[in-house]
Enzyme design. Structure first.
Site, PDB file in Angstrom:
ATOM      1  N   SER A   8       0.839  -1.206   0.000  1.00  0.00           N
ATOM      2  CA  SER A   8       0.000   0.000   0.000  1.00  0.00           C
ATOM      3  C   SER A   8       0.868   1.247   0.000  1.00  0.00           C
ATOM      4  CB  SER A   8      -0.902   0.013   1.232  1.00  0.00           C
ATOM      5  OG  SER A   8      -1.520   1.273   1.318  1.00  0.00           O
ATOM      6  N   HIS A  33      -1.271  -1.053  -4.348  1.00  0.00           N
ATOM      7  CA  HIS A  33      -2.540  -0.685  -3.703  1.00  0.00           C
ATOM      8  C   HIS A  33      -2.527   0.828  -3.461  1.00  0.00           C
ATOM      9  CE1 HIS A  33      -6.126  -1.546  -1.260  1.00  0.00           C
ATOM     10  NE2 HIS A  33      -5.670  -0.636  -0.406  1.00  0.00           N
ATOM     11  N   ASP A  35      -4.622   4.000  -1.988  1.00  0.00           N
ATOM     12  CA  ASP A  35      -5.718   4.368  -1.090  1.00  0.00           C
ATOM     13  C   ASP A  35      -6.196   5.783  -1.354  1.00  0.00           C
ATOM     14  OD1 ASP A  35      -6.089   2.056   0.679  1.00  0.00           O
ATOM     15  OD2 ASP A  35      -3.993   2.412   1.204  1.00  0.00           O
ATOM     16  N   MET A  37      -8.826   8.625  -0.349  1.00  0.00           N
ATOM     17  CA  MET A  37      -9.700   9.013   0.777  1.00  0.00           C
ATOM     18  C   MET A  37     -10.183  10.443   0.565  1.00  0.00           C
ATOM     19  SD  MET A  37      -7.473   7.525   3.933  1.00  0.00           S
ATOM     20  CE  MET A  37      -6.583   5.961   3.806  1.00  0.00           C
ATOM     21  N   HIS A  66      -8.328   1.684  -4.218  1.00  0.00           N
ATOM     22  CA  HIS A  66      -9.273   1.466  -3.126  1.00  0.00           C
ATOM     23  C   HIS A  66      -9.935   2.799  -2.791  1.00  0.00           C
ATOM     24  CE1 HIS A  66      -9.657   0.216   1.441  1.00  0.00           C
ATOM     25  NE2 HIS A  66     -10.826   0.393   0.855  1.00  0.00           N
ATOM     26  N   MET A  68     -12.018   4.974  -0.749  1.00  0.00           N
ATOM     27  CA  MET A  68     -12.674   5.194   0.542  1.00  0.00           C
ATOM     28  C   MET A  68     -13.336   6.562   0.454  1.00  0.00           C
ATOM     29  SD  MET A  68      -9.745   3.587   2.974  1.00  0.00           S
ATOM     30  CE  MET A  68      -8.566   3.590   1.633  1.00  0.00           C
ATOM     31  N   MET A 139     -11.989  -5.353   5.140  1.00  0.00           N
ATOM     32  CA  MET A 139     -11.081  -4.492   5.915  1.00  0.00           C
ATOM     33  C   MET A 139     -10.823  -5.125   7.287  1.00  0.00           C
ATOM     34  SD  MET A 139     -10.228  -1.834   4.133  1.00  0.00           S
ATOM     35  CE  MET A 139      -9.341  -1.008   5.473  1.00  0.00           C
ATOM     36  N   GLY A 144      -8.898   4.396   6.879  1.00  0.00           N
ATOM     37  CA  GLY A 144      -8.507   5.797   7.032  1.00  0.00           C
ATOM     38  C   GLY A 144      -7.045   6.007   7.371  1.00  0.00           C
ATOM     39  N   PHE A 145      -6.433   5.041   8.013  1.00  0.00           N
ATOM     40  CA  PHE A 145      -5.043   5.211   8.437  1.00  0.00           C
ATOM     41  C   PHE A 145      -4.270   3.901   8.329  1.00  0.00           C
ATOM     42  CE2 PHE A 145      -7.606   8.302  10.675  1.00  0.00           C
ATOM     43  CZ  PHE A 145      -6.901   9.485  10.449  1.00  0.00           C
ATOM     44  N   GLY A 146      -2.989   4.010   8.029  1.00  0.00           N
ATOM     45  CA  GLY A 146      -2.119   2.847   8.049  1.00  0.00           C
ATOM     46  C   GLY A 146      -1.619   2.609   9.472  1.00  0.00           C
ATOM     47  N   GLY A 147      -0.954   1.465   9.652  1.00  0.00           N
ATOM     48  CA  GLY A 147      -0.258   1.208  10.909  1.00  0.00           C
ATOM     49  C   GLY A 147      -1.116   0.772  12.081  1.00  0.00           C
ATOM     50  N   ASP A 174      -7.095  -6.123   4.029  1.00  0.00           N
ATOM     51  CA  ASP A 174      -6.378  -4.847   4.062  1.00  0.00           C
ATOM     52  C   ASP A 174      -6.415  -4.294   5.479  1.00  0.00           C
ATOM     53  OD1 ASP A 174      -5.325  -2.333   3.582  1.00  0.00           O
ATOM     54  OD2 ASP A 174      -6.983  -1.637   2.327  1.00  0.00           O
TER      55      ASP A 174
HETATM   56  C1  DX5 Z   1      -6.308   1.843   5.477  1.00  0.00           C
HETATM   57  C2  DX5 Z   1      -5.888   1.517   4.066  1.00  0.00           C
HETATM   58  C3  DX5 Z   1      -4.818   0.518   3.979  1.00  0.00           C
HETATM   59  C4  DX5 Z   1      -3.531   0.903   4.676  1.00  0.00           C
HETATM   60  C5  DX5 Z   1      -2.997  -0.347   5.301  1.00  0.00           C
HETATM   61  O1  DX5 Z   1      -7.472   2.582   5.463  1.00  0.00           O
HETATM   62  O2  DX5 Z   1      -6.992   1.033   3.307  1.00  0.00           O
HETATM   63  O3  DX5 Z   1      -4.567   0.112   2.640  1.00  0.00           O
HETATM   64  O4  DX5 Z   1      -2.558   1.441   3.832  1.00  0.00           O
HETATM   65  O5  DX5 Z   1      -1.898  -0.018   6.066  1.00  0.00           O
HETATM   66  P1  DX5 Z   1      -1.214  -1.070   7.074  1.00  0.00           P
HETATM   67  O6  DX5 Z   1      -0.818  -2.245   6.258  1.00  0.00           O
HETATM   68  O7  DX5 Z   1      -0.087  -0.298   7.635  1.00  0.00           O
HETATM   69  O8  DX5 Z   1      -2.273  -1.423   8.098  1.00  0.00           O
HETATM   70 ZN    ZN Z   2      -6.564   0.153   1.311  1.00  0.00          ZN
END
Ligand code: DX5
Ligand code: ZN
Length: 222
Positions: A8, A33, A35, A37, A66, A68, A139, A144-147, A174
């Site tokens: 991603s 991927h 994202d 938003m 993706h 969102m 999901m 909305g956020f990574g990590g 994801d």
């Molecule tokens: C979150 C995104 C993901 C995100 C995943 O809303 O849809 O694609 O980048 O990040 P990780 O793998 O760090 O959870």
């Molecule tokens: Zn995603």
């Protein structure tokens, strides 16, 4: 099943996106991927159409976009024209419009169509469309956020899609995917794995993708 790894870009260095795409491709990624938003469906605002178009010009593997966003009907055409190869929209937005015409529009553009469900959303929402969908995205974190940490409670939805509803298309997971969570996802029936922080944050993305593939293979044997 054919397993795919999709790093991603959300966890990439946005000042060096071209180099980051190349890094993922050299590491053996299957899809990028991306994202998108809108600050409304989710809190964050990220990548838009011009960036997808620029990525498409240099990517040599498919762009998995993706969405969102609250109104995918309004923006799908622009993302398809920009070069999305897979276009995913969210089942939680289905109060805004009908899924079938949008799926048909995605297919008419030559792309693959997917519906996504948030962790709290039942898979029942996608059941009427399973025959038309190429992929369901489950999901495993709040979008909305990574990590964020992986939520194991969503795996039951993957099992039900495969075992009770016989869905034979792609199931993508994801959120919070890492070398520690990927085997459970594969075992439940996922075959497409998105990872942001675990791959773009890895010192060596190639060896991390290799570990991912080993974990998937091991889960198939067990
Ligand atoms: C979150 C995104 C993901 C995100 C995943 O809303 O849809 O694609 O980048 O990040 P990780 O793998 O760090 O959870
Ligand atoms: Zn995603």
């Amino acid at each position: 099943m054919n397993c795919k790894i999709a790093p991603s870009l959300l966890s990439a260095d946005f000042a060096r996106l071209g180099e980051e795409l190349a890094r993922a491709e050299a590491a053996g990624a299957d899809w990028h991927h991306v994202d998108v938003m809108d600050g409304h469906f989710v809190h964050n605002i990220t990548i838009g159409v011009p960036v997808v178009k620029s990525l498409k010009a240099i990517a040599s593997i498919p762009l998995d976009v993706h969405l969102m966003i609250t109104d995918p009907w309004r923006h799908a055409e622009a993302f398809l024209e920009a070069g999305a190869d897979i276009l995913t929209f969210h089942a939680e937005t289905l109060y805004m419009g009908e899924a079938r015409p949008l799926i048909a529009q995605i297919h008419a553009a030559g792309a693959l169509a997917a519906l996504s469900i948030n962790p709290e959303t039942s898979e029942e929402l996608v059941l009427p469309y399973l025959e038309e969908l190429d992929m369901v995205l489950v999901m495993s974190v709040r979008p909305g956020f990574g990590g964020q940490s992986f939520r194991e409670d969503v795996l039951i939805k993957v099992r039900r899609l495969r075992e009770e509803h016989g869905f034979a298309g792609d199931i993508q997971m994801d959120g919070g995917i890492s070398r520690d969570s990927i085997a459970a996802c594969a075992e439940a029936g996922c075959n497409v794995f998105v990872a942001g922080s675990a791959l773009y944050g890895a010192a060596d993305m190639q060896s991390e993708i290799e570990v991912f593939r080993e974990q998937i293979a091991a889960s198939a044997k067990s």
